[in-house]
Design a protein around this motif. Structure first.
Motif, PDB file in Angstrom:
ATOM      1  N   ASP A 112      18.181 -51.463  20.469  1.00  0.00           N
ATOM      2  CA  ASP A 112      17.986 -51.672  19.026  1.00  0.00           C
ATOM      3  C   ASP A 112      17.994 -53.158  18.718  1.00  0.00           C
ATOM      4  O   ASP A 112      18.587 -53.965  19.456  1.00  0.00           O
ATOM      5  N   HIS A 115      18.035 -55.819  15.100  1.00  0.00           N
ATOM      6  CA  HIS A 115      18.036 -55.998  13.644  1.00  0.00           C
ATOM      7  C   HIS A 115      17.912 -57.478  13.319  1.00  0.00           C
ATOM      8  O   HIS A 115      18.364 -58.343  14.080  1.00  0.00           O
ATOM      9  N   HIS A 156      24.027 -48.656  17.264  1.00  0.00           N
ATOM     10  CA  HIS A 156      22.781 -47.870  17.223  1.00  0.00           C
ATOM     11  C   HIS A 156      22.199 -47.698  18.630  1.00  0.00           C
ATOM     12  O   HIS A 156      21.748 -46.607  18.998  1.00  0.00           O
TER      13      HIS A 156
HETATM   14 MG    MG Z   1      19.223 -49.811  14.118  1.00  0.00          MG
END
Ligand code: MG
Length: 164
Positions: free
Chosen positions: A12, A14, A46
């Motif tokens: 993941d 961000h 995540h």
């Molecule tokens: Mg995420």
């Protein structure tokens, strides 16, 4: 017959923005910027949740917690991780260990790793010494190296709980 062991992998990323808390591995880290997203945007958690779901060949966390759903706004990602662990255990498997690499130019991650391992081991109900977390920079290369975001890779091993 179900295999005795399975592995899972998750990734993941961000974006780092101003005006958000920087939450990683369930720990809020003091920093000028935070991770942007619908939930608390904890990319480490995540990636780990996706690894657990992946071990069961289930779809990613976006299916259970769609960003289009207002009720998940600002949610604690430990809740997502708890859900993923439940999906594993409800299929007759338990979690042997997890291992995570987090890639961030800033903030410094190392001082917070011990606290993250405690949080994640509590959420997953596994011992802290079964939660590996390593941090590295991207050597100033690309968007991560330019402090535009933070990403994480995670793997897990699960075992059939009737084999022990
Ligand atoms: Mg995420």
């Amino acid at each position: 017959m179900l295999p005795p062991f399975r592995i899972g992998h998750g990734f993941d990323i961000h974006r780092l923005v101003e005006g958000r808390a920087c939450v990683l591995g369930g720990v809020t880290i003091p920093h000028s910027h935070g991770l942007d997203g619908h939930s608390d945007a904890d990319c480490l958690t995540h990636a780990l949740a996706d690894a657990l779901l992946g071990s069961m060949a289930l779809p990613d966390i976006g299916h259970a917690f769609p960003p289009s759903e207002p009720k998940w706004k600002g949610m604690d990602s430990q809740e997502i991780l708890r859900h993923a662990a439940h999906e594993v255990r409800s299929r007759g498997y338990d979690i042997a260990n997890v291992d995570i690499s987090i890639i961030a130019e800033a903030p410094k991650i190392a001082p917070h790793i011990s606290a993250m391992r405690t949080v994640l081991s509590n959420t997953l109900s596994i011992p802290p010494d079964c939660v590996g977390i390593k941090a590295t920079t991207n050597e100033k290369l690309g968007a991560i190296g330019n402090r535009e975001g933070i990403c994480a890779h995670a793997v897990c091993l699960v075992y059939r709980d009737d084999t022990v």
